[in-house]
Scaffold this active site. Structure first.
Site, mmCIF file in Angstrom:
data_model
loop_
_atom_site.group_PDB
_atom_site.id
_atom_site.type_symbol
_atom_site.label_atom_id
_atom_site.label_comp_id
_atom_site.label_asym_id
_atom_site.label_seq_id
_atom_site.Cartn_x
_atom_site.Cartn_y
_atom_site.Cartn_z
ATOM 1 N N ARG A 126 24.250 24.837 19.409
ATOM 2 C CA ARG A 126 22.732 25.029 19.211
ATOM 3 C C ARG A 126 22.114 23.803 20.317
ATOM 4 O O ARG A 126 22.675 22.747 20.134
ATOM 5 C CB ARG A 126 22.594 24.501 18.159
ATOM 6 C CG ARG A 126 20.688 24.922 17.833
ATOM 7 C CD ARG A 126 20.549 24.832 16.419
ATOM 8 N NE ARG A 126 19.048 25.072 16.256
ATOM 9 C CZ ARG A 126 18.425 24.549 15.386
ATOM 10 N NH1 ARG A 126 18.885 23.944 14.329
ATOM 11 N NH2 ARG A 126 16.671 25.044 14.927
ATOM 12 N N TRP A 150 15.067 17.211 4.966
ATOM 13 C CA TRP A 150 15.895 18.249 5.689
ATOM 14 C C TRP A 150 17.131 17.064 6.420
ATOM 15 O O TRP A 150 16.554 16.185 6.831
ATOM 16 C CB TRP A 150 15.444 18.818 6.760
ATOM 17 C CG TRP A 150 16.343 19.814 7.480
ATOM 18 C CD1 TRP A 150 16.343 21.195 7.197
ATOM 19 C CD2 TRP A 150 16.892 19.446 8.589
ATOM 20 N NE1 TRP A 150 17.393 21.644 8.194
ATOM 21 C CE2 TRP A 150 17.613 20.616 9.272
ATOM 22 C CE3 TRP A 150 17.118 18.311 9.611
ATOM 23 C CZ2 TRP A 150 18.326 20.583 10.405
ATOM 24 C CZ3 TRP A 150 17.701 18.271 10.827
ATOM 25 C CH2 TRP A 150 18.517 19.577 11.235
ATOM 26 N N ASP A 204 17.329 33.112 7.352
ATOM 27 C CA ASP A 204 16.221 32.495 8.286
ATOM 28 C C ASP A 204 15.235 33.673 8.468
ATOM 29 O O ASP A 204 14.026 33.313 8.937
ATOM 30 C CB ASP A 204 16.932 31.943 9.801
ATOM 31 C CG ASP A 204 17.226 30.406 9.588
ATOM 32 O OD1 ASP A 204 16.951 29.722 8.540
ATOM 33 O OD2 ASP A 204 17.738 30.097 10.519
ATOM 34 N N GLY A 208 20.300 29.684 7.999
ATOM 35 C CA GLY A 208 19.992 30.694 7.115
ATOM 36 C C GLY A 208 21.099 30.882 6.011
ATOM 37 O O GLY A 208 21.756 29.741 5.211
ATOM 38 N N ASN A 260 24.463 24.012 11.450
ATOM 39 C CA ASN A 260 23.934 24.894 12.240
ATOM 40 C C ASN A 260 25.011 25.260 13.449
ATOM 41 O O ASN A 260 24.559 25.543 14.568
ATOM 42 C CB ASN A 260 22.478 24.719 12.929
ATOM 43 C CG ASN A 260 21.395 24.853 11.976
ATOM 44 O OD1 ASN A 260 21.308 25.808 11.241
ATOM 45 N ND2 ASN A 260 20.704 23.852 11.839
ATOM 46 N N ASP A 271 21.679 21.317 6.014
ATOM 47 C CA ASP A 271 21.819 22.319 6.817
ATOM 48 C C ASP A 271 23.129 22.247 7.715
ATOM 49 O O ASP A 271 23.806 21.284 7.566
ATOM 50 C CB ASP A 271 20.670 22.354 8.030
ATOM 51 C CG ASP A 271 20.422 23.612 8.401
ATOM 52 O OD1 ASP A 271 21.069 24.622 8.422
ATOM 53 O OD2 ASP A 271 19.175 24.054 9.000
ATOM 54 N N ASP A 274 13.453 19.893 9.572
ATOM 55 C CA ASP A 274 13.780 19.360 10.892
ATOM 56 C C ASP A 274 12.639 18.464 11.549
ATOM 57 O O ASP A 274 11.448 19.008 11.751
ATOM 58 C CB ASP A 274 14.326 20.393 11.502
ATOM 59 C CG ASP A 274 15.287 19.949 12.589
ATOM 60 O OD1 ASP A 274 15.464 18.741 12.883
ATOM 61 O OD2 ASP A 274 15.876 20.882 13.298
HETATM 62 C C1 GLA Z 1 18.198 26.111 10.691
HETATM 63 C C2 GLA Z 1 17.493 26.592 9.358
HETATM 64 C C3 GLA Z 1 16.206 26.536 9.259
HETATM 65 C C4 GLA Z 1 15.487 25.340 9.836
HETATM 66 C C5 GLA Z 1 16.145 24.851 10.890
HETATM 67 C C6 GLA Z 1 15.720 23.349 11.552
HETATM 68 O O1 GLA Z 1 17.880 27.122 11.525
HETATM 69 O O2 GLA Z 1 18.115 27.679 8.967
HETATM 70 O O3 GLA Z 1 15.697 26.800 7.929
HETATM 71 O O4 GLA Z 1 15.652 24.240 8.820
HETATM 72 O O5 GLA Z 1 17.671 24.801 11.083
HETATM 73 O O6 GLA Z 1 16.300 23.456 12.838
#
Ligand code: GLA
Length: 734
Positions: A427, A395, A535, A516, A467, A465, A348
Site C-alpha cells: 500500500r 487507530w 471497507d 476491511g 493493510n 488494522d 488513520d
Molecule cells: C484500511 C481500513 C479503513 C481505514 C484505512 C485507514 O483501509 O480498512 O477502515 O482505517 O485503512 O488507512
C-alpha cells in the site's frame, strides 16, 4: 477476558465393550461424536450427529460405520489424502500410528477434554488428538499436538487440525468468498468428485477472498431452519486449507487446518507442534441452527468480552480520511455525543513526527503524535471526549512499516523479505510487513499498544488494522533451513504479542480491521471484540456481506456503520433511513462527517440511536433467525433476533430491488414462542402515519405462520420519497 485463557469443556463417556475395544463418546447437549480408540489399533471414526441413546451407542458399529481412520496419516496408503505427514530424521516419509492411550481431563468449568494419544509403531513419534466440549454448547473443538523423541528434526509436511468423513448423499457446501470491499459473499454448491479446496495464502489477513469456515448440508440444498447441517470453523488467523476429497468410497473426506504449502515445519526433539482448533457443530435446524450454535459458542467461549454490550461509535475515516486536526476531532466528538453515541474513534492520519502521515505512503512504524495536527496531543482528545461524556478510541496498524519512516531507517532488518532481494512494497508503494516471528518485533508491537495505554489510560478502544499481505517469502530472522517457518511463526508471534497485550489490558475494546473484512476468524477473536466487516459501507451491498458473515459470526462481532450518501465505495445514493436500518442489524456505528448532515438527519440519527439502545441486547446477544435471503433474488431480505427467553425480538426487512407493482413474498417470522403475545413497535420510523399494526399484539404462533405485511414504500411527503424501503420492528412479549 478470563474465558480465553481457560480450558472449558463438557461431557465425555468412554464405554468399554470388551477388554480391548474402546468406544469414545464425546457428547454435547444435542450431539454425539463417536470414535473407536482400541489400544494398538488405528483410531476409527464411527459417528457424528444427533445425540445417541445408550442402546444406539452400543450398536453403532453394527449400523454400518465408515471404518475410516479418525486421523489418517501419510505413508502406508499413500494414494489416500492424509491429515498428517512427516519426514522422520532418517528420511523415512511414512507414519503408522495406533492408539496408545485415552485420557479425559476435567476443565475448570466442569467440562472435559478427551485426548486420544496415537503413537508410531516404530518411531518415537506421538500425536495427541484432542476433543473438547463445553457446558451447554453444541460445538466440539478438535485439534492435535505432535511431538517426537527422534535424534534429529522431524519435518512436518502436513498438519491438519481435524478430519471428518461425510457420508455421500447430495451433500452441498456453503462457503464465503469475496474480495476487498465485497467480503462474505455466500456460495453454495454440491460437492464435486475430486478435490474441492478452500484456501488462503495471504499470510496476514485470511478472510477477504475466502473464509476458513463451511456449512455442509447433508441432504441437498441448504435450508435455513430445517435439514441436517454440519458446520466447521477453523479457528486460525493465518494461512489455512479446507479440503473435501471425494474419491471412490462412500464418503467425502473433509480436512481442515493450517495450509502446509511452503510451510513445512522442522520439529525439534521435545518440541510440540499444536494445530489450531477446528470447531464442529451439528444441527437438524438447518443453516440457522448451525449458525446459532456457532454464535452462542463464539460469544461464550471465544470472543473477547462476548457478554458485554458494545458502544455506539463514530469513526473518523470516511468523514475526514487523513485530514485529522484537533478542532475537527472535537467537532466530531460533539456531534456524536449529541446524537447519543458513546465513543469516538480517531482513525488513520494522527501520527508521524519526522514523516507526518498525510497519506498512505509514509509513517507506519512511527507511533508518535503529529503535534502540528494535534497540538494538545492525545491527552487533549481524551479530555475533550470526557467533557462530552463519551469515550475515546484510536487507530493503529502495529504489524506494518512504511519504507518512509524512522523505524525502517533504523531497523530495515525487521521487515519480511527474501534474502538477497529488495522487499516487495505494498500500500502507498512503501508498505511492508514486520516479521513477527522475531521477538524484537513482538516487543515493538506490544510496546505500541503499551505506550499508548499507559500514557493515556482513558483510551477505551483500539482499531487494529493490517493493510498488507505477506508479499515476499523470506525471513531475515529465521535461519536458512527454517525459511519455511515464515507463515506459521509470523502468526505465532502475532498471537504472542496479543496475549501480552490482553494480559495487561484485559478491558480495552479492540477491533480487528484488515483492509476491511480481512480478519473475520474465530482464531483471533479471543483477543478482539469485533471486526470491520468491509471497507464497503454501502448499505445495499452490506446486506449481502453481513448475511454471509452471519453464517458463522454473531451480530455483536460485526461493525456496521452508517456512512455518507452517495456512498464512497459504490457512489450509490441511499437514504439515511435505509442506511441506518442496515447498520442497526449489527454493531451500530457511524462513519460520516456529521458536519455535512442536515439538522433533520442528525435528529433522525439521534432517534435511531436511542431506538437501537432499546434493542441492543437482543441484537447483540439474541438468537439469529435468517428469514428471507437476499441471494434468493425475491426482491427483499429479512432476518430477526430473538432474546434467549423469547420475550423480545427485533425484526428487520429491507427491500433489495425496486420495481413498480412488484409482488414481494410475505415473510413469516421464526424463533418466537408460539404461546406468547408480542406487541409490535416500529423503530426508526419515518412515515407520517404509523403502520396498521403499530402497538397491536399478535401471538408468536401467528407471526410465525402468517407474518405481517410490509408496505412497499414509505408514507412520507412527496419531496421525501425515494426508491428504498425498510422496516425495523420491535416485538415485546407481555
Ligand atoms: C484500511 C481500513 C479503513 C481505514 C484505512 C485507514 O483501509 O480498512 O477502515 O482505517 O485503512 O488507512
Amino acid at each position: 477476558m478470563k474465558k480465553i485463557f481457560m480450558c472449558l469443556s463438557f461431557a465425555m463417556l468412554a464405554v468399554a465393550f470388551s477388554a480391548s475395544a474402546e468406544t469414545v463418546h464425546i457428547s454435547t447437549p444435542k450431539t454425539s461424536l463417536v470414535l473407536d480408540a482400541t489400544k494398538g489399533e488405528q483410531p476409527k471414526f464411527l459417528y457424528y450427529g444427533n445425540s445417541l441413546s445408550t442402546g444406539d451407542l452400543q450398536n453403532i458399529q453394527a449400523a454400518g460405520t465408515p471404518n475410516l481412520n479418525a486421523y489418517p496419516v501419510y505413508g502406508l496408503w499413500p494414494a489416500n489424502e492424509a491429515a498428517f505427514a512427516a519426514v522422520h530424521s532418517d528420511g523415512n516419509m511414512t507414519l503408522d500410528m495406533v492408539t496408545d492411550n485415552v485420557s479425559v481431563t476435567k476443565n475448570p468449568d466442569g467440562g472435559e477434554t478427551t485426548t486420544i494419544t496415537i503413537k508410531d509403531k516404530v518411531y518415537p513419534f506421538t500425536i495427541d488428538l484432542n476433543y473438547r466440549t463445553f457446558p451447554g454448547l453444541d460445538v466440539i473443538e478438535t485439534w492435535t499436538e505432535a511431538s517426537h523423541n527422534e535424534k534429529g528434526n522431524v519435518k512436518l509436511t502436513r498438519f491438519m487440525s481435524g478430519y471428518l468423513p461425510v457420508r455421500r448423499n447430495d451433500v452441498h457446501v456453503s462457503q464465503l468468498y469475496g474480495t476487498w470491499a465485497n467480503e462474505g459473499r455466500v456460495e453454495e454448491a454440491p460437492l464435486p468428485h475430486g478435490v474441492k479446496m478452500i484456501k488462503n495464502k495471504d499470510g496476514a489477513r485470511n478472510s477477504h477472498t475466502a473464509h476458513g469456515e463451511v456449512m455442509i448440508s447433508l441432504d441437498g440444498k441448504a435450508k435455513e431452519n430445517d435439514g441436517r447441517v454440519i458446520g466447521a470453523a477453523l479457528c486460525y488467523g493465518g494461512n489455512y486449507k479446507l479440503m473435501f476429497d471425494t474419491d471412490d468410497t462412500d464418503y467425502h473426506h473433509f480436512f481442515a487446518g493450517i495450509n502446509e504449502e511452503n510451510s513445512s515445519y522442522n520439529l525439534k526433539k521435545g518440541e510440540k507442534f499444536t494445530t489450531p482448533p477446528l470447531a464442529l457443530t451439528y444441527s437438524e435446524e438447518g443453516l440457522g441452527g448451525a449458525s446459532r450454535n456457532f454464535h452462542k459458542w463464539g460469544r461464550e467461549q471465544r470472543l473477547a468480552h462476548g457478554d458485554t454490550p458494545r458502544k455506539i461509535l463514530l469513526n473518523s475515516w470516511e468523514g475526514v480520511y487523513f485530514d485529522i486536526n484537533e478542532e475537527g476531532m472535537q467537532q466530531m466528538m460533539t456531534d456524536i455525543a449529541n446524537m447519543g453515541g458513546e465513543l469516538f474513534v480517531m482513525d488513520d492520519g494522527w501520527f508521524g513526527t519526522k514523516y507526518p502521515r498525510n497519506n498512505d505512503s509514509t509513517s507506519l512504524g512511527d507511533w508518535t503524535v503529529d503535534t502540528n495536527k494535534l497540538p494538545g496531543g492525545i491527552q487533549a482528545l481524551c479530555n475533550a471526549a470526557k467533557e462530552r461524556g463519551i469515550k475515546f478510541g484510536i487507530w493503529i496498524e502495529p504489524e506494518m512499516v512504511n519504507s518512509v519512516s524512522e523505524l525502517y531507517e533504523k531497523h530495515p532488518e525487521y521487515v519480511v523479505k527474501a534474502p538477497n532481494r529488495e522487499p516487495v512494497l505494498g500500500r502507498g508503494g512503501t508498505q511492508m510487513v514486520l516479521d513477527l516471528a522475531n521477538p524484537k518485533v513482538q516487543d515493538i508491537v506490544f510496546n505500541i499498544v503499551d505506550t499508548l495505554l499507559t500514557k493515556y489510560p482513558e483510551i477505551d478502544y483500539i482499531k487494529w488494522d493490517a493493510n498488507a499481505p505477506i508479499m515476499n517469502h523470506g525471513s531475515q530472522y529465521q535461519t536458512a533451513d527454517n525459511q519455511s517457518h515464515l507463515y506459521i511463526d509470523y502468526h505465532k508471534g502475532f498471537i504472542k504479542a496479543l496475549e501480552r497485550i490482553r494480559a495487561k489490558y484485559p478491558d480495552v475494546t479492540i477491533q480487528a480491521c484488515a483492509s476491511g473484512g480481512g480478519r473475520a476468524n474465530w482464531g483471533i477473536l479471543p483477543y478482539f471484540d469485533e471486526f470491520w466487516v468491509s471497507d464497503n459501507t454501502d448499505a445495499l451491498q452490506r446486506i449481502y456481506m453481513q448475511w454471509g458473515t452471519s453464517y458463522f459470526f454473531p451480530a455483536i462481532t460485526m461493525a456496521s456503520h452508517i456512512s455518507a450518501s452517495p456512498n464512497h465505495q459504490t457512489n450509490r445514493i441511499v437514504p439515511l433511513k435505509f442506511r441506518t436500518d442496515v447498520a442497526m442489524s449489527g454493531r451500530l456505528g457511524m462513519e460520516i462527517q456529521p458536519k455535512n448532515m442536515t439538522e433533520e438527519e442528525k435528529e433522525q440519527s439521534r432517534k435511531a440511536i436511542a431506538d437501537y439502545k432499546s434493542v441492543r441486547d437482543v441484537v447483540q446477544f439474541g438468537d439469529l433467525y435468517r428469514l428471507l435471503s437476499p441471494y434468493d433474488g425475491k426482491g427483499a431480505a429479512s432476518l430477526m433476533y430473538v432474546s434467549p427467553d423469547k420475550k423480545d425480538g427485533v425484526f428487520y426487512w429491507w427491500k433489495t430491488e425496486q420495481f413498480v407493482n412488484q409482488q414481494l413474498p410475505r415473510v413469516t417470522m421464526a424463533g418466537l414462542d408460539p404461546n406468547k403475545t408480542y406487541t409490535v413497535t416500529e423503530l426508526n420510523r419515518i412515515d407520517n402515519e404509523p403502520l396498521p399494526y403499530e402497538g397491536k399484539s399478535f401471538t408468536g404462533a401467528f407471526l410465525m405462520s402468517n407474518g405481517l405485511e410490509m408496505p412497499l414504500s414509505h408514507n412520507v411527503d412527496w419531496n421525501k420519497r425515494n426508491d428504498y424501503a425498510s422496516r425495523v420492528l420491535k416485538l415485546t412479549a407481555k
